[in-house]
Every structure is written in structure tokens, then in C-alpha cells.
Design a protein around this motif. Structure first.
Motif, PDB file in Angstrom:
ATOM      1  N   ASP A  64       0.830  -1.211   0.000  1.00 64.90           N
ATOM      2  CA  ASP A  64       0.000   0.000   0.000  1.00 64.90           C
ATOM      3  C   ASP A  64       0.864   1.260   0.000  1.00 64.90           C
ATOM      4  OD1 ASP A  64      -2.317  -1.577   0.141  1.00 64.90           O
ATOM      5  OD2 ASP A  64      -2.248  -1.627   2.338  1.00 64.90           O
ATOM      6  N   THR A  85      -1.272   6.473   1.558  1.00 61.48           N
ATOM      7  CA  THR A  85      -1.112   5.054   1.894  1.00 61.48           C
ATOM      8  C   THR A  85      -2.347   4.538   2.618  1.00 61.48           C
ATOM      9  OG1 THR A  85       1.297   5.205   2.032  1.00 61.48           O
ATOM     10  CG2 THR A  85       0.253   3.405   3.233  1.00 61.48           C
ATOM     11  N   ALA A  89      -4.954   1.595   1.314  1.00 61.17           N
ATOM     12  CA  ALA A  89      -5.276   0.420   2.117  1.00 61.17           C
ATOM     13  C   ALA A  89      -6.782   0.277   2.295  1.00 61.17           C
ATOM     14  CB  ALA A  89      -4.589   0.511   3.477  1.00 61.17           C
ATOM     15  N   ARG A  92      -8.356  -0.875  -0.989  1.00 56.09           N
ATOM     16  CA  ARG A  92      -8.091  -2.309  -1.198  1.00 56.09           C
ATOM     17  C   ARG A  92      -8.980  -3.163  -0.293  1.00 56.09           C
ATOM     18  NH1 ARG A  92      -5.346  -5.306   1.887  1.00 56.09           N
ATOM     19  NH2 ARG A  92      -4.195  -3.573   2.843  1.00 56.09           N
TER      20      ARG A  92
END
Length: 561
Positions: A64, A85, A89, A92
């Protein structure tokens, strides 16, 4: 900070935190346009919060934060690498758990369009996520993911996560489908409805989820939420603390009344401190500080007046604010000190603070102990009849009151520094426990309410000046905790003082606005405008502080100096 030797519980290192991210997918309900959030039920076999309804999310992976992954995401100019980041995450995890894909086509006839069902079906939830998106010409829509809050799990938990709670608008045309492994039963729900179902025992949630929904319920729709978080700063940051209340575990955030007390008594997160207000027995706060609350609860006194004992059996004790002349209360206070009271200090002369001083002194003498002096400042001639007080000796500003004794671990000293703080009363003083950097604030600073400044004995200019003096003391001595005469211990001492001063000045601005809008108005007229946010039943009391503000405002006008 208090001395380690005076802490009630042995140090315990909390478990290290793991980095994670979660996202609140938002939409406006069809029909009335009210805010809805997507939630899902965790597996009953999950290692963390099994069976709880949560927002999709999970741990942050090394990929990530990888440069290639960052390059595959759209970002706002103000979005930091860390926030990018976290957003990746969350994107995802929302796809892996619920099949929601926050990504858009980067070129071709569909350039700028959000991913659709065909894209979702082509991407394997169990294979590297960002690479699959890139292969389909999709860029991660991290620029539409904003930071709402930041939670760190409680210090008592065996598994602890550090989690940004992010928000994003749900893409049109997508439907959540749970992975049926980690997550089940995705549901769109209004925050208030989720809270009501939880209260009814039908929708289990953990503390951060509950508190987040409580705050989210204040927003009308998705855009209102996104507007509130556009500045890239979390609306709140919290690492809660827990105690017990009515025999059950209870958790609190930093802005809630019990938090500071839990931080003082159980700094490492031990869930052993009872928060129930009672008058039967003293409550240990440190090894050298006990609180006994008088049985005089009310609108003006909250749960009752807090009497404090500072010291230990080796040094004897100083009693602070013995309270009203209540025989049972004074007997319990005396017994808690083992009968060894060396001094009695009154922060001021009001009827719920000083009348118990003389009877407590007599109790010590009757038991054959040396007579402890009653210390403080005599009431001024502006004091009301019920607040007349004359100590055995008047204290001087910055005077030190010391107890010293030989304990098993060596010589022990407890020193109280006197701080003159007029404002609430003309003879008000606070006390600094020097060795442990604790501030006993009397009625000058309370937990759960603001003190009344009642002229002529009260003076708002003096009150605000005294707040500045206390802030300087806290800065000099590193004071983190304030022990008030009413309510729990306050943490974040300087922050509490700053917020209290800001509140007073904001109220004064409302008073001034009322005076300008109604120049011929009465105090009754002004209080209705300046204290419109306060229940009308409290206006007679509020009118006393309003008068103090009026006096200060008029004293600042040209020609009145």
C-alpha cells in the motif's frame, strides 16, 4: 507527572499497536436524502471484534505504501504520503471484503468513469490488488478518500490497532457483496438507526464504531461530511480509557468527564477504577491522594463537594476543603486519615467548602491529637452571610505547606504550594502538590460545568487573570492533572484551562452582543440572549455570571480605567 512511587498500580506496558485503515462508505438515502453508511458483520470466528458490525477495513500492507502503488493512485495536492497510503489500504480492503471498487478509468472512451460491475468481476479479490487495477487501466480514486478521525485501540486490549477512519462517497451503480469469509451481511443504515438497534441489543458494535456513528449522526448528508473533512485534519483523535460504572466496563474518549481521572489512576489502561459517585468511602487517586465526596449533590455542587487528603501514614495528612459541617462526612474523612490530620486548608469560604473545618479540627482534638491549624484566606467584606470564614492563619501567595516523614522506602515529602486565585470568590486559592505536579483547583476550575462568578465577591476580570496565573504554574511545573472540588479529575491541564478561558470569552462576546442589541434592556433581557443555549431554569444562576461579564465589559470602556 506524579511520582512513580505514588502510583496505585504497577507499570504495565500496553501491547504494541498494528497499523490498519477503515473506510466509511457514504450515500444519501433515496427519498429523503439523509445520510447512510455501509456496515457489515464480522465473522463470529474473527480474532478481533467477532460478530460485530463494522466498517470495511484491515491492516495496512507494505504494497500500500510502495512507490508503484502510489503512482497508480489519484491524489489531492494537499494529501500527504501517509494519508495516501491509508486511503489505498482502505480502498483495497473495501474491495477485498465487500467488492466495492473506488477506482476510475484513466483513458479511452470511459476516461474518468468509476469502475463498474464488469471491472469488479474481472479483478480477483485474492490476488495483488493495485496491479490488477492498473492492468485494466484503472486508477485508484484515493483523491476521493478523506480522513475523518484517528483511533488507537485502548491500552488494555490484547490486540491493538492504530486506525484512521476514512470517508468516501459510494460509487454509483455498485452493490456491496460480502466475501463471506471475513465479512457478512452488508447493510446500508442511518447512523441514528444503527445506534438505536445497538441499544436494543440487535446490532452489536464496539466502542469506536459507536462513538463514530454518534458524531456522524449530526451530519445531514454525504456532502456535509466531505465538506467537514476537506481540510485534511481528523475531526477527532482518540485512544480511549476504561473504568467500571455500575459494575460494568465503561469506556471514554478524551473529551468525556472521566477520562482524566482514568489517566491519573490507571495510566497503563488497567480496568480497576470505579467511577460511581458515592459518599461512603474515600477513593484513592494516588498512594498519597484520596478523595471523599460529601453527601451534598445538587445543581450547584454536581455529585457533591470533593474533600481531599494529601499525605500518607508516615507523614500525616493535609485535609483540603472539608466541606459542609456534615458529621458523618467529617468522621469518614478523619478515619480515612487514621486520625492524623496535620493541617486543614480551605480553598475559599463558600458554604459547601469551609464550614466543616472547625468540627474536623475539634474531632482531632477530642481524639487526643494535636490541633491541626485551619488555613486559608479570610472572607472579604463582599462575601455573603453564609460564606463568612476566618482561618487560624492566613496563607500567603506561593507559601509552601510541607509534610515530611520516614517511610519504608526512605524519607517522604508532600509539599503544597499556595496560589492566590481570586475570581470565583475574593478569598479563593488553589494548591499545587509540587512533587507530583497536581493542581487542586477548588471551585476555580470544575469538571462538567463552569463555575459561577457572583459579584460583588466574584469578579470576572480577576477570574480570567487567575486562569492565566494557573496556566503559567502548569507550564512551569509540567502539571497534567487538575483535581477540582466538583467532578472527576481533569487531564490535559493546560488544554482544559485554555478551553475554559475561550468559553468565558465567547460567553462575554454574547453578553456584549446582547447589550448592543438591547441597550435599554434589563439583566433579564440580556440573559435570555446571551444564555439562549442554557436551560431557562438555570438563567437565575447564569445571571450572576452575566453581571460579572457586564462589570468587566464596562470597566474596559474608555474613561472607566
Amino acid at each position: 507527572m506524579p511520582r512513580i512511587s505514588q502510583q496505585l498500580h504497577p507499570h504495565r506496558e500496553p501491547v504494541a499497536t498494528r497499523l490498519a485503515a477503515t473506510v466509511l462508505l457514504l450515500r444519501d438515502a433515496v427519498g429523503d436524502g439523509t445520510l447512510e453508511v455501509l456496515m457489515t458483520r464480522r465473522s463470529p470466528n474473527a480474532s478481533f471484534a467477532p460478530g460485530a458490525y463494522v466498517f470495511p477495513g484491515g491492516g495496512i500492507d507494505a504494497l500500500d505504501a510502495a512507490p508503484d502503488t502510489h503512482a497508480a493512485a489519484d491524489r489531492r495536492p494537499t494529501q500527504s504520503d501517509l494519508h495516501l497510503t491509508q486511503a489505498i489500504a482502505a480502498i483495497r480492503e473495501s474491495f477485498e471484503e465487500l467488492g466495492v471498487l473506488l477506482a476510475r478509468h484513466a483513458d479511452g472512451p470511459r476516461n474518468g468513469q468509476m469502475a463498474d460491475a464488469q471491472d469488479i468481476a474481472a479483478i480477483d479479490r485474492h490476488q495483488p490488488f493495485a496491479a490488477q487495477c492498473a492492468a485494466r487501466g484503472l486508477r485508484l480514486a484515493a483523491d476521493g478518500v478523506y480522513l475523518l478521525a484517528h483511533w488507537t485501540a485502548d491500552r488494555d486490549l490484547a490486540r491493538r490497532f492504530e486506525v484512521p477512519f476514512l470517508v468516501a462517497r459510494m460509487p454509483d451503480g455498485q452493490e456491496p457483496v460480502a466475501d463471506e469469509s471475513e465479512q457478512f451481511e452488508p447493510v446500508w443504515v442511518r447512523p441514528a438507526d444503527a445506534l438505536a438497534r445497538h441499544e436494543a441489543g440487535q446490532f452489536f458494535m464496539i466502542f469506536p464504531t459507536i462513538r463514530t456513528l454518534q458524531r456522524l449522526a449530526k451530519f445531514a448528508n454525504t456532502q456535509a461530511v466531505l465538506d467537514a473533512v476537506a481540510h485534511e485534519q481528523p475531526l477527532w483523535v482518540s485512544c480511549p480509557r476504561a473504568g467500571t460504572l455500575a459494575g460494568k466496563e465503561a469506556r471514554y474518549m478524551e473529551d468525556e468527564s472521566p477520562f482524566g481521572e482514568l489517566a491519573l489512576v490507571c495510566p497503563d489502561g488497567q480496568i480497576v477504577h470505579a467511577l460511581d459517585w458515592q459518599t461512603e468511602r474515600p477513593v484513592p487517586l494516588l498512594r498519597n491522594v484520596m478523595r471523599l465526596t460529601a453527601p451534598n449533590p445538587g445543581v450547584m455542587t454536581g455529585p457533591g463537594t470533593n474533600s481531599y487528603l494529601v499525605g500518607n501514614p508516615a507523614t500525616g495528612f493535609i485535609a483540603i476543603d472539608p466541606g459542609p459541617a456534615d458529621v458523618d462526612h467529617l468522621d469518614k474523612l478523619w478515619r480515612a486519615a487514621g486520625g492524623d490530620i496535620r493541617m486543614i486548608v480551605c480553598t475559599h469560604s463558600h458554604a459547601d467548602h469551609s464550614p466543616g473545618a472547625a468540627p474536623l479540627q475539634a474531632l482531632c482534638v477530642q481524639a487526643g491529637k494535636p490541633q491541626p491549624p485551619i488555613l486559608g484566606l479570610p472572607s472579604a467584606n463582599t462575601a455573603r452571610a453564609a460564606s463568612q470564614f476566618k482561618p487560624d492563619r492566613s496563607l500567603q501567595n506561593n507559601e509552601l505547606l510541607a509534610l515530611t516523614g520516614q517511610a519504608p522506602e526512605g524519607e517522604m515529602t508532600h509539599t503544597l504550594q499556595v496560589i492566590y486565585t481570586p475570581g470565583h470568590a475574593a478569598n479563593h486559592l488553589c494548591l499545587l502538590l509540587v512533587e507530583d505536579a497536581l493542581l487542586f483547583s477548588g471551585d476555580h476550575i470544575l469538571n462538567g460545568s463552569t463555575t459561577v462568578v457572583d459579584p460583588p465577591d466574584g469578579n470576572m476580570a480577576d477570574y480570567l487573570d487567575s486562569l492565566d496565573r494557573l496556566d503559567a504554574v502548569c507550564a512551569e511545573h509540567g502539571v497534567e492533572f487538575i483535581l477540582p472540588a466538583h467532578g472527576y479529575v481533569l487531564g490535559d491541564a493546560r488544554g482544559a484551562i485554555a478551553r475554559l478561558k475561550a468559553h468565558r470569552l465567547a460567553r462575554e462576546a454574547k453578553v456584549l452582543a446582547a447589550m448592543q442589541a438591547l441597550p435599554q434592556g434589563s439583566m433579564d433581557d440580556w440573559v435570555q440572549h446571551a444564555y439562549a443555549d442554557v436551560p431557562a431554569r438555570m438563567w437565575p444562576v447564569a445571571q450572576r455570571s452575566l453581571l460579572a461579564h457586564v462589570e468587566r465589559i464596562r470597566s474596559q470602556q474608555p474613561g472607566n480605567n
